[in-house]
Design a protein around this motif. Sequence first.
Motif, short mmCIF file in Angstrom:
data_model
loop_
_atom_site.label_atom_id
_atom_site.label_comp_id
_atom_site.label_asym_id
_atom_site.label_seq_id
_atom_site.Cartn_x
_atom_site.Cartn_y
_atom_site.Cartn_z
N ARG A 3 0.82 -1.21 0.00
CA ARG A 3 0.00 0.00 0.00
C ARG A 3 0.85 1.26 0.00
N LEU A 4 2.01 1.20 0.61
CA LEU A 4 2.91 2.35 0.65
C LEU A 4 3.37 2.72 -0.76
N ILE A 5 3.60 1.73 -1.60
CA ILE A 5 4.02 1.99 -2.98
C ILE A 5 2.92 2.75 -3.72
N TYR A 6 1.67 2.35 -3.57
CA TYR A 6 0.57 3.03 -4.23
C TYR A 6 0.41 4.46 -3.72
N THR A 7 0.61 4.64 -2.44
CA THR A 7 0.50 5.98 -1.86
C THR A 7 1.58 6.90 -2.42
N SER A 8 2.80 6.44 -2.47
CA SER A 8 3.88 7.27 -2.99
C SER A 8 3.77 7.46 -4.51
N MET A 9 3.18 6.49 -5.19
CA MET A 9 3.04 6.60 -6.64
C MET A 9 2.07 7.71 -7.05
N THR A 10 1.12 8.07 -6.20
CA THR A 10 0.21 9.16 -6.55
C THR A 10 0.97 10.46 -6.73
N GLY A 11 1.95 10.71 -5.88
CA GLY A 11 2.76 11.93 -6.02
C GLY A 11 3.57 11.91 -7.30
N ALA A 12 4.15 10.77 -7.64
CA ALA A 12 4.94 10.66 -8.87
C ALA A 12 4.05 10.82 -10.10
N ASN A 13 2.86 10.25 -10.06
CA ASN A 13 1.94 10.35 -11.19
C ASN A 13 1.53 11.81 -11.44
N HIS A 14 1.21 12.54 -10.40
CA HIS A 14 0.79 13.93 -10.56
C HIS A 14 1.97 14.83 -10.94
N THR A 15 3.18 14.48 -10.50
CA THR A 15 4.36 15.21 -10.93
C THR A 15 4.60 15.02 -12.42
N LEU A 16 4.37 13.81 -12.92
CA LEU A 16 4.48 13.54 -14.36
C LEU A 16 3.45 14.36 -15.14
N ASN A 17 2.23 14.45 -14.63
CA ASN A 17 1.20 15.28 -15.28
C ASN A 17 1.60 16.75 -15.28
N GLN A 18 2.23 17.21 -14.20
CA GLN A 18 2.68 18.60 -14.14
C GLN A 18 3.78 18.84 -15.17
N GLN A 19 4.67 17.88 -15.37
CA GLN A 19 5.71 18.02 -16.39
C GLN A 19 5.09 18.12 -17.78
N ALA A 20 4.04 17.35 -18.03
CA ALA A 20 3.34 17.41 -19.33
C ALA A 20 2.71 18.78 -19.53
N THR A 21 2.17 19.37 -18.47
CA THR A 21 1.59 20.71 -18.56
C THR A 21 2.65 21.75 -18.86
#
Length: 160
Positions: A3-21
């Motif tokens: 569960r910790l991996i999924y929790t930390s992955m949300t931050g990485a996923n949104h950071t990737l979306n911010q890079q795309a923006t």
Amino acid sequence: MDRLIYTSMTGANHTLNQQATVAQNLANAATTGYRAENNAFRAVPIFGDGLPTRAFVVDSTIHADFTPGALQTTGRDLDVAIKGSGWIAVQLDSGEEAYTRNGNLQVSPNGLLLTHNGLKVKGDTGTITIPPETRITIGVDGTVSSVPINPQPNTVALVG
């Protein structure tokens, strides 16, 4: 641990979306009328088993920056800039209404007022049609008028 991996992955996923923006904003930096997008994140607590300090990261606001850009003089009568929060209403190919701030306009051979990519500009009563052998002017309030070129130059007609 899983569960910790999924929790930390949300931050990485949104950071990737911010890079795309950011990449989208850079790619359109010279596009007339483009409005930059901004991302803001917020933490959302996870309720349930585990420590109360765990949190997911989500986009709290994705919005466009409507700060006006610098005006450029082009010398074309059909290049317009929009002051403030206005928009140009256009008709999509599907017939739906959409809005743009790109003021690079043109007149089709049929007399339709179009955007630079061929969308029909709409007025209060539908698409704007320019009469033949006239010169058009666009007022500060967005009023589109036509003035005959030849016989009576003092005759002004409101077209949209």
